[in-house]
Design a protein around this motif. Structure first.
Motif, PDB file in Angstrom:
ATOM      1  N   ILE A 189      49.781  27.745 -32.076  1.00 44.35           N
ATOM      2  CA  ILE A 189      50.598  26.901 -31.196  1.00 44.35           C
ATOM      3  C   ILE A 189      51.374  25.943 -32.094  1.00 44.35           C
ATOM      4  CG2 ILE A 189      50.627  25.403 -29.172  1.00 44.35           C
ATOM      5  CD1 ILE A 189      47.847  26.344 -28.476  1.00 44.35           C
ATOM      6  N   PRO A 190      52.526  26.342 -32.614  1.00 47.54           N
ATOM      7  CA  PRO A 190      53.230  25.535 -33.621  1.00 47.54           C
ATOM      8  C   PRO A 190      53.587  24.128 -33.152  1.00 47.54           C
ATOM      9  CG  PRO A 190      54.191  27.726 -33.449  1.00 47.54           C
ATOM     10  CD  PRO A 190      53.219  27.607 -32.334  1.00 47.54           C
ATOM     11  N   THR A 191      53.964  23.979 -31.876  1.00 48.08           N
ATOM     12  CA  THR A 191      54.393  22.672 -31.378  1.00 48.08           C
ATOM     13  C   THR A 191      53.254  21.861 -30.783  1.00 48.08           C
ATOM     14  OG1 THR A 191      54.979  23.676 -29.256  1.00 48.08           O
ATOM     15  CG2 THR A 191      56.725  23.473 -30.892  1.00 48.08           C
ATOM     16  N   GLY A 192      52.040  22.413 -30.766  1.00 46.28           N
ATOM     17  CA  GLY A 192      50.914  21.687 -30.206  1.00 46.28           C
ATOM     18  C   GLY A 192      50.870  21.765 -28.695  1.00 46.28           C
ATOM     19  N   VAL A 193      49.832  21.166 -28.110  1.00 45.85           N
ATOM     20  CA  VAL A 193      49.690  21.127 -26.661  1.00 45.85           C
ATOM     21  C   VAL A 193      50.328  19.850 -26.128  1.00 45.85           C
ATOM     22  CG1 VAL A 193      47.657  22.601 -26.611  1.00 45.85           C
ATOM     23  CG2 VAL A 193      47.377  20.129 -26.897  1.00 45.85           C
ATOM     24  N   SER A 194      50.500  19.782 -24.818  1.00 43.69           N
ATOM     25  CA  SER A 194      51.285  18.707 -24.206  1.00 43.69           C
ATOM     26  C   SER A 194      50.836  17.293 -24.564  1.00 43.69           C
ATOM     27  CB  SER A 194      51.294  18.877 -22.684  1.00 43.69           C
ATOM     28  OG  SER A 194      52.058  19.996 -22.316  1.00 43.69           O
TER      29      SER A 194
ATOM     30  N   SER B 163      66.119  34.529 -20.195  1.00 45.85           N
ATOM     31  CA  SER B 163      65.159  33.565 -20.728  1.00 45.85           C
ATOM     32  C   SER B 163      64.255  34.195 -21.763  1.00 45.85           C
ATOM     33  CB  SER B 163      64.290  32.994 -19.599  1.00 45.85           C
ATOM     34  OG  SER B 163      63.360  32.058 -20.106  1.00 45.85           O
ATOM     35  N   PRO B 164      63.936  33.449 -22.827  1.00 47.93           N
ATOM     36  CA  PRO B 164      62.828  33.831 -23.699  1.00 47.93           C
ATOM     37  C   PRO B 164      61.521  33.383 -23.055  1.00 47.93           C
ATOM     38  CG  PRO B 164      63.781  31.806 -24.484  1.00 47.93           C
ATOM     39  CD  PRO B 164      64.590  32.218 -23.276  1.00 47.93           C
ATOM     40  N   LYS B 165      60.410  33.586 -23.734  1.00 45.54           N
ATOM     41  CA  LYS B 165      59.127  33.092 -23.248  1.00 45.54           C
ATOM     42  C   LYS B 165      58.897  31.696 -23.816  1.00 45.54           C
ATOM     43  CE  LYS B 165      56.852  37.568 -22.625  1.00 45.54           C
ATOM     44  NZ  LYS B 165      55.690  38.420 -22.986  1.00 45.54           N
ATOM     45  N   THR B 166      58.970  30.693 -22.957  1.00 38.97           N
ATOM     46  CA  THR B 166      58.748  29.319 -23.391  1.00 38.97           C
ATOM     47  C   THR B 166      57.264  29.011 -23.258  1.00 38.97           C
ATOM     48  OG1 THR B 166      60.958  28.672 -22.656  1.00 38.97           O
ATOM     49  CG2 THR B 166      59.357  26.907 -23.004  1.00 38.97           C
ATOM     50  N   ASN B 167      56.578  28.912 -24.386  1.00 39.46           N
ATOM     51  CA  ASN B 167      55.133  28.695 -24.356  1.00 39.46           C
ATOM     52  C   ASN B 167      54.761  27.219 -24.264  1.00 39.46           C
ATOM     53  OD1 ASN B 167      54.313  31.488 -24.641  1.00 39.46           O
ATOM     54  ND2 ASN B 167      55.093  31.363 -26.723  1.00 39.46           N
ATOM     55  N   HIS B 168      55.410  26.382 -25.070  1.00 40.71           N
ATOM     56  CA  HIS B 168      55.104  24.959 -25.088  1.00 40.71           C
ATOM     57  C   HIS B 168      56.381  24.175 -25.367  1.00 40.71           C
ATOM     58  CE1 HIS B 168      51.153  26.791 -25.883  1.00 40.71           C
ATOM     59  NE2 HIS B 168      50.677  25.761 -25.236  1.00 40.71           N
ATOM     60  N   LEU B 169      56.388  22.930 -24.934  1.00 40.61           N
ATOM     61  CA  LEU B 169      57.513  22.032 -25.155  1.00 40.61           C
ATOM     62  C   LEU B 169      57.042  20.811 -25.934  1.00 40.61           C
ATOM     63  CD1 LEU B 169      59.065  21.993 -21.556  1.00 40.61           C
ATOM     64  CD2 LEU B 169      59.825  23.363 -23.497  1.00 40.61           C
ATOM     65  N   ALA B 170      57.940  20.229 -26.721  1.00 32.83           N
ATOM     66  CA  ALA B 170      57.655  18.973 -27.417  1.00 32.83           C
ATOM     67  C   ALA B 170      58.889  18.090 -27.320  1.00 32.83           C
ATOM     68  CB  ALA B 170      57.293  19.226 -28.880  1.00 32.83           C
ATOM     69  N   LEU B 171      58.740  16.913 -26.724  1.00 29.82           N
ATOM     70  CA  LEU B 171      59.845  15.965 -26.607  1.00 29.82           C
ATOM     71  C   LEU B 171      59.831  15.001 -27.783  1.00 29.82           C
ATOM     72  CD1 LEU B 171      59.889  14.931 -22.840  1.00 29.82           C
ATOM     73  CD2 LEU B 171      61.247  16.671 -23.988  1.00 29.82           C
ATOM     74  N   SER B 172      61.014  14.546 -28.169  1.00 33.00           N
ATOM     75  CA  SER B 172      61.081  13.563 -29.248  1.00 33.00           C
ATOM     76  C   SER B 172      60.590  12.209 -28.754  1.00 33.00           C
ATOM     77  CB  SER B 172      62.512  13.441 -29.773  1.00 33.00           C
ATOM     78  OG  SER B 172      63.386  12.969 -28.771  1.00 33.00           O
ATOM     79  N   ARG B 173      59.900  11.486 -29.636  1.00 33.72           N
ATOM     80  CA  ARG B 173      59.333  10.174 -29.312  1.00 33.72           C
ATOM     81  C   ARG B 173      59.779   9.166 -30.361  1.00 33.72           C
ATOM     82  NH1 ARG B 173      56.377  11.294 -24.364  1.00 33.72           N
ATOM     83  NH2 ARG B 173      56.054  13.539 -24.482  1.00 33.72           N
ATOM     84  N   GLU B 174      59.820   7.900 -29.947  1.00 32.62           N
ATOM     85  CA  GLU B 174      60.092   6.805 -30.872  1.00 32.62           C
ATOM     86  C   GLU B 174      58.833   5.966 -31.030  1.00 32.62           C
ATOM     87  OE1 GLU B 174      63.358   4.812 -29.025  1.00 32.62           O
ATOM     88  OE2 GLU B 174      64.861   6.073 -30.013  1.00 32.62           O
ATOM     89  N   ALA B 175      58.850   5.053 -31.992  1.00 34.82           N
ATOM     90  CA  ALA B 175      57.725   4.143 -32.172  1.00 34.82           C
ATOM     91  C   ALA B 175      57.551   3.300 -30.921  1.00 34.82           C
ATOM     92  CB  ALA B 175      57.959   3.250 -33.387  1.00 34.82           C
ATOM     93  N   GLN B 176      56.299   3.141 -30.490  1.00 35.52           N
ATOM     94  CA  GLN B 176      56.024   2.306 -29.325  1.00 35.52           C
ATOM     95  C   GLN B 176      56.193   0.839 -29.678  1.00 35.52           C
ATOM     96  OE1 GLN B 176      52.068   3.783 -28.030  1.00 35.52           O
ATOM     97  NE2 GLN B 176      53.099   4.418 -26.174  1.00 35.52           N
TER      98      GLN B 176
END
Length: 493
Positions: A26-31, A480-493
């Motif tokens: 899982i290259p992008t990790g889980v949610s 569509s391809p098969k979208t397995n996982h998503l990763a959104l960009s985050r900033e410092a809290q």
């Protein structure tokens, strides 16, 4: 597995670019984990940095500056990771903090990447925990620099899993009382793998975690009292697992989104620090890998929609007048606007199969004259969208044999044949995702809209040049391809 970038701004469908291919699980990790970050301050503000598993044991970094058309060379960071997802966080100076599970030992390891003059330097690894087995860590950082790491902990003696947490007040040099300290237990015991997310809201830390696959809880660490409060149930629904995420708004509300495959719904709840809102339905179909952010204190939820046959495509939902509105995330990925079958020998040559192409019913995409999708020389399948697209997923109920097709697009003057990037496909496999081009950035500029059967859009024509011995029959056709996982960009809290 393929990594793809979708630079997204609220309600704007924009670029789609292939970043790399990966052999990691899982290259992008889980949610609940974090991998993609945006620098917030300084001359490098806006830079995206992506961390991902490039191989079963390797963790890699790449970055890009606006408008994100090109990316840096890969920087190999870690080579001894187990093939389980890692997690990271970022501070206001662009420093990165990574936690991962080590190969073989399944120890929990921390490493800091220091950002200076546009580059990251790799620090020395620190062992957070070296007893038991650890999985799916999550890390976050408080405003005063204290690091917190939560993780799934497996106790081989009891054959049970727990969520535990440790902290470091010295930048990650020491954690708790040392590597043998298993940390504070947050969850009850479970025979199933738990997952956890850590989020700061003001001075308080929230751990949101799944337990027993179907219960989602949160626990609050009171920053003033310096203690964990009792667990609060967020949702009980079959098979949540890792399909949940959390985000904090600027006006200090904790948003939680969760997908239940048992109920085939996507949900949302919000905590203002005292009161939890009622449960709200976001999408009334099966989803996976939800991600949430706030834009101007309004929740935006991104997720992968299940459209059948193990195909998911990315969507998003935004709140309008109290209700969520759902939409496809990016133009060129989703359901086709029109699908026509064309029988060159039939009296009525064109038949509209758009609805049939979007659903999962078997053997419903065919021309009524031949009872086949395509068969004889000159027969065609036309697939069209109002926007350019780069791939097509084809599911057949009857596999074709003996036939040959050509793939064509219209260049403004005539139909031009081309070879799909993923190779020739003559409808001889029952399931195939045909990559016409690598990504939307690779689609030829010469591809023009034209009119087919009174419909003006971007068309791909798949034309028979050698007849089939056994003609194919279709069940589903989607862009569509098969979208397995998503990763959104985050900033410092």
């Amino acid at each position: 597995m393929v990594l793809r970038l979708y630079p997204v701004y609220p309600f704007i469908k924009t670029m789609h670019k292939l970043l790399n291919t990966s052999t990691a699980n899982i290259p992008t990790g889980v949610s609940p984990q974090r991998k993609l970050f945006r620098l917030k301050y300084g001359i490098y503000a806006g830079r995206l940095v992506c961390l991902y598993g490039e191989s079963p044991g390797g963790i890699t970094l790449a970055w890009s500056d606006p408008p994100y058309r090109s990316w840096s060379s890969n920087v190999d960071l870690i080579e001894d990771s187990a093939d389980y997802p890692f997690s990271a966080c970022i501070d206001g100076n662009g420093n990165l903090y990574i936690v991962y599970v080590q190969q073989t030992s399944l120890d929990l390891i921390f490493i800091k990447l220091v950002f200076n003059a546009g580059a990251w330097s790799i620090g020395e690894p620190v062992t957070i925990l070296n007893v038991g087995s650890v999985y799916y860590p999550s890390i976050t950082r408080s405003a005063d620099g204290k690091l917190w790491c939560a993780y799934a902990y497996y106790d081989s003696g009891s054959d049970e899993y727990y969520v535990r947490v440790k902290s470091s007040a010295d930048g990650g040099l020491t954690w708790g009382s040392g590597p043998s300290d298993t940390g504070t237990q947050l969850s009850g015991s479970s025979l199933d793998m738990p997952y956890v997310n850590l989020s700061f809201m003001g001075n308080n830390l929230y751990a949101v975690y799944s337990q027993g696959r179907s219960d989602l809880y949160y626990r609050k660490y009171d920053g003033l009292e310096e203690q964990w409060e009792s667990a609060v149930l967020v949702l009980s629904s079959n098979y949540i697992d890792s399909d949940f995420d959390c985000a904090v708004s600027d006006d200090l509300r904790l948003g939680i989104t969760m997908s239940s495959s048992g109920s085939a719904k996507l949900y949302f709840r919000e905590l203002d620090g005292v009161t939890m809102s009622g449960l709200q339905e976001v999408a009334l179909y099966k989803t996976r890998a939800p991600q949430i952010v706030y834009n101007e204190n309004k929740p935006l939820i991104f997720y992968a929609r299940d459209v059948g046959n193990s195909i998911y495509f990315p969507c998003y939902a935004y709140k309008d007048n109290g209700n969520f509105i759902t939409n496809e995330l990016i133009a060129g990925v989703g359901f086709f606007d029109k699908v026509f079958v064309y029988d060159d020998s039939a009296q009525t040559k064109f038949e509209d199969k758009t609805q049939e192409a979007s659903n999962t019913q078997e053997a419903d995409i065919y021309h009524s004259s031949s009872n086949t999708l395509i068969e004889m020389t000159g027969d065609c399948l036309y697939i069209g969208m109002e926007e350019k697209y780069f791939c097509v997923a084809i599911i057949l109920s009857t596999i074709g044999s003996g036939g040959i097709v050509v793939w064509e697009y219209y260049d403004g003057d005539s139909w031009v044949s081309f070879s799909p990037q993923s190779g020739d496909y003559n409808f001889d496999l029952n399931s195939k995702i045909v990559f016409l081009w690598n990504d939307l950035e690779s689609v030829p500029e010469s591809w023009q809209s034209n009119t087919v059967n009174s419909e003006y859009m971007f068309w791909i024509r798949i034309r028979v040049v050698s007849p089939f011995v056994t003609a194919p029959v279709g069940s589903q056709i989607i862009a569509s391809p098969k979208t397995n996982h998503l990763a959104l960009s985050r900033e410092a809290q």
